[in-house]
Design an enzyme around this catalytic site. Structure first.
Site, PDB file in Angstrom:
ATOM      1  N   LYS A  79       0.839  -1.198   0.000  1.00 25.20           N
ATOM      2  CA  LYS A  79       0.000   0.000   0.000  1.00 25.20           C
ATOM      3  C   LYS A  79       0.877   1.252   0.000  1.00 25.20           C
ATOM      4  CE  LYS A  79      -3.887   1.979   2.655  1.00 25.20           C
ATOM      5  NZ  LYS A  79      -4.781   1.785   3.811  1.00 25.20           N
ATOM      6  N   SER A 154      -9.677   1.831   2.877  1.00 30.07           N
ATOM      7  CA  SER A 154      -8.794   2.547   1.994  1.00 30.07           C
ATOM      8  C   SER A 154      -7.744   1.681   1.295  1.00 30.07           C
ATOM      9  CB  SER A 154      -8.069   3.630   2.797  1.00 30.07           C
ATOM     10  OG  SER A 154      -7.238   3.052   3.788  1.00 30.07           O
ATOM     11  N   SER A 178      -9.774  -0.509   7.095  1.00 30.15           N
ATOM     12  CA  SER A 178      -9.271  -0.354   5.725  1.00 30.15           C
ATOM     13  C   SER A 178      -8.652  -1.589   5.096  1.00 30.15           C
ATOM     14  CB  SER A 178      -8.259   0.785   5.681  1.00 30.15           C
ATOM     15  OG  SER A 178      -8.953   1.988   5.554  1.00 30.15           O
TER      16      SER A 178
END
Ligand code: GLN
Length: 489
Positions: A79, A154, A178
Site C-alpha cells: 500500500k 482505503s 481499511s
C-alpha cells in the site's frame, strides 16, 4: 500460465523446488498488471525494472541456500502509505506525489529479508481516509468482480490487486477497517493484528493510536504466513509490543471443537443486506458442524462506535498531517507572499476534499470549548467500548459478524454523502478502538456475483484462535464446493 493465480505459499513452494524461477513469476505478474491495470487501477506505481533486478538477486540467494522462506521470490505489492526507500510513496495524495522516502517501513523490510519481490505501490484513499478508494488523487480503483463497483477502501488497491491476480499477496493498513472492508468487497482475506503487533515505523500516520499494518492474501494460510513474517517488536515504534509466540501458521487447524463463538445480534439490524445476513448464519452452521458452540449475544454501545472513531481519528489526523506544510515534505505552492500564505496555499492545493473535511473536524473537536464535549467524550466512549469487549471475551473465544452491511457499492455513489460512507465502517471500527485483532474472509458471492465478506474478531493477542476459526470455515466452504475462486478479470 498466470502464476499469480496460485496462492503465495503454493508459488513459494514451486520456487523453492526450482520448478518455477523468480523471474518467471515476476514476468507473469507484469503481464497480468499490463493487461488489467487500465481497467482496474490497483497500482499508483509499478516498478518493473526494480522487480526484475530484485528477482535475479533473490533467485541467487535461493540457489545459495541463503533464503529458505516459503515466501522467497513471491511477487507482492505494498500500500502506498508504507515507505519504500527509493520508490515513491504518495499516500494517494497530491501532497506526496513526488515524495521518495529515504528508508523502508519495518514491515516491508521484514518481508524483503524473507525474499519478497516488490512489484510496486498500490492505490488507496488519500492518506487512508475513506471507504471506497475513490478519494485517491490518482483516481479510484475498480472492483475486479464488477468494474461498475468500488473496490472498497482505503486499502482498495492492495485488495483488488490480489483479487485480480496482479500479485500474490499485498500489505495494507487498517485504522478503522481499511483492510477488512475492501477485503470483503474484493473477496480476499485480510488481517488487522492486535495493536502493537506489527511495527508502524515507516507507515505514514493517519490516526496513530489505531493504525496497524496487515496482510491481504488469497487465503487464510497465506495471511498467517505473511503476518508471521511482519510481526516483530521494534524499538523504532514506541507502541510496539514484545509478545511471544508469533507462530501464526501453527494455528492453521481445521477444527474448532469446543470453541465458543459469539454473534453480536446488534449487527443484524434492518440496514443489513439479507444475503450478507444469510452468509453469516451459514458460516455459523459450518462452525457448529465442526464442533464450535455458537451463540448470539447482545453487544452494547455499538451505535457509538462510529461517532467515537471519527472524532478520535480526525483529531489524531489533524495533528499527524500538520507536518505537511510545504516546508519539510511534499508539495509546495508555486506563488506565495510570506510564510503563512505559503502554508495556507500549499495545504489548500495539496490536500483533497475528504482530507480537508477531516482536518477541519479534527481541529474543531480539539478546539477550546469543544474539546471536552467532543474529544474527551469520544475517549470516554472508547473506554466504555473496551470494557464491553472485555466482558464479551470472558464468555467467547471469537466473534463472528458481517464485515460490511452490504456488498461493494456502485462507483461514484458514496462521496456525495460522507456521513453515509462513515456509517459503512460500523462493523469494523470497534476492533480499532479496542486494539483487538480482526480479519475478513470471503463467504461466496451474492446473486449479482459480488463477494460477501465475513469478519472475525479475536481477543487481545489471540490471533491464533481467530486464524483457526477462519481456517476451519475456509476448509468447510472448500469441502462444500464453495471455494471462493479469485476472480480473473
Ligand atoms: N473508512 C475509515 C476512515 O475513513 C477507515 C480508514 C482506515 O482504516 N484507514 O477513516
Amino acid at each position: 500460465m498466470n502464476l499469480m493465480k496460485l496462492s503465495a505459499l503454493e508459488l513459494g513452494k514451486k520456487i523453492q523446488s526450482g520448478e518455477v524461477s523468480v523471474m518467471e513469476a515476476v514476468c507473469d505478474a507484469m503481464e497480468a498488471i499490463n493487461a488489467k491495470e487500465e481497467a482496474l487501477h490497483c497500482f499508483i506505481t509499478v516498478d518493473e525494472a526494480y522487480a526484475k533486478k530484485r528477482a535475479e538477486q533473490v533467485q541467487n540467494s535461493i540457489k545459495n541456500g541463503e533464503l529458505k522462506s516459503l515466501l522467497a521470490g513471491v511477487p507482492m505489492a505494498v500500500k502506498d502509505n508504507l515507505c519504500t526507500k527509493g520508490m515513491r510513496t504518495t499516500c494517494g495524495s497530491k501532497m506526496l506525489e513526488h515524495f521518495i522516502p529515504s528508508y523502508t517501513a519495518e514491515a516491508v523490510q521484514k518481508l524483503e529479508q524473507a525474499g519478497a519481490v516488490l512489484l510496486g505501490k498500490t492505490n488507496m484513499d488519500e492518506f487512508a481516509m475513506g471507504s471506497t478508494s475513490e478519494t485517491s488523487y490518482f483516481g479510484g480503483t475498480k472492483n475486479p468482480w464488477n468494474q461498475n463497483h468500488v473496490a472498497g477502501g482505503s486499502s482498495g488497491g492492495s485488495c483488488a490487486a490480489v483479487a485480480a491476480n496482479e500479485c500474490c499477496y499485498a500489505l495494507g493498513s487498517d485504522t478503522g477497517g481499511s483492510i477488512r472492508l475492501p477485503g470483503a468487497f474484493c473477496g480476499v482475506t485480510g488481517i488487522k493484528p492486535t495493536y502493537g503487533t506489527v511495527s508502524r515505523y515507516g507507515l505514514v500516520a493517519y490516526a496513530s493510536s489505531m493504525d496497524q499494518v496487515g496482510p491481504v492474501a488469497k487465503d487464510v494460510s497465506d495471511c498467517a504466513a505473511v503476518l508471521e513474517i511482519i510481526s516483530s517488536f521494534d524499538k523504532k515504534d514506541s507502541t510496539s509490543i514484545q509478545r511471544p509466540a508469533l507462530d501464526f501458521t501453527s494455528a492453521l487447524i481445521d477444527n474448532v471443537e469446543g470453541m465458543k463463538i459469539g454473534i453480536p445480534i446488534s449487527c443484524f439490524d434492518s440496514e443489513l443486506d439479507s444475503e450478507v445476513h444469510n452468509a453469516v448464519l451459514t458460516a455459523a452452521e459450518r462452525l457448529k458442524e465442526r464442533g464450535a458452540i455458537v451463540r448470539e449475544f447482545d453487544l452494547g454501545l455499538m451505535d457509538y462506535a462510529v461517532p467515537a472513531y471519527y472524532m478520535i481519528a480526525c483529531a489524531e489526523a489533524g495533528s499527524n498531517l500538520a507536518r505537511f506544510d510545504g516546508v519539510k515534505y511534499g508539495y509546495r505552492t508555486e506563488a506565495y507572499e510570506g510564510l503563512h500564505q505559503m502554508y495556507k496555499k500549499s495545504r489548500s492545493e495539496g490536500f483533497g476534499t475528504e482530507v480537508k473535511r477531516r482536518l477541519l473536524l479534527g481541529a474543531f473537536v480539539l478546539s477550546e470549548g469543544y474539546y471536552e464535549d467532543y474529544y474527551l467524550k469520544a475517549l470516554r466512549t472508547k473506554a466504555c467500548i473496551q470494557n464491553e469487549f472485555k466482558r464479551v471475551f470472558s464468555q467467547f473465544d471469537v466473534l463472528l459478524s458481517p464485515a460490511s452491511f452490504s456488498v461493494a457499492p456502485k462507483a461514484d455513489s458514496s462521496l456525495d454523502n460522507p456521513l453515509k460512507m462513515y456509517q459503512s465502517d460500523q462493523y469494523t471500527v470497534s476492533a480499532n478502538l479496542t486494539g483487538l485483532p480482526a480479519m475478513c474472509l470471503p463467504a461466496g458471492t451474492n446473486q449479482n456475483g459480488l463477494p460477501i465478506g465475513l469478519q472475525l474478531i479475536g481477543n487481545r493477542f489471540e490471533e491464533k484462535k481467530m486464524i483457526r476459526t477462519a481456517y476451519t470455515l475456509e476448509q468447510a466452504m472448500r469441502r462444500k464446493g464453495e471455494k471462493n475462486h479469485v476472480k480473473t478479470v
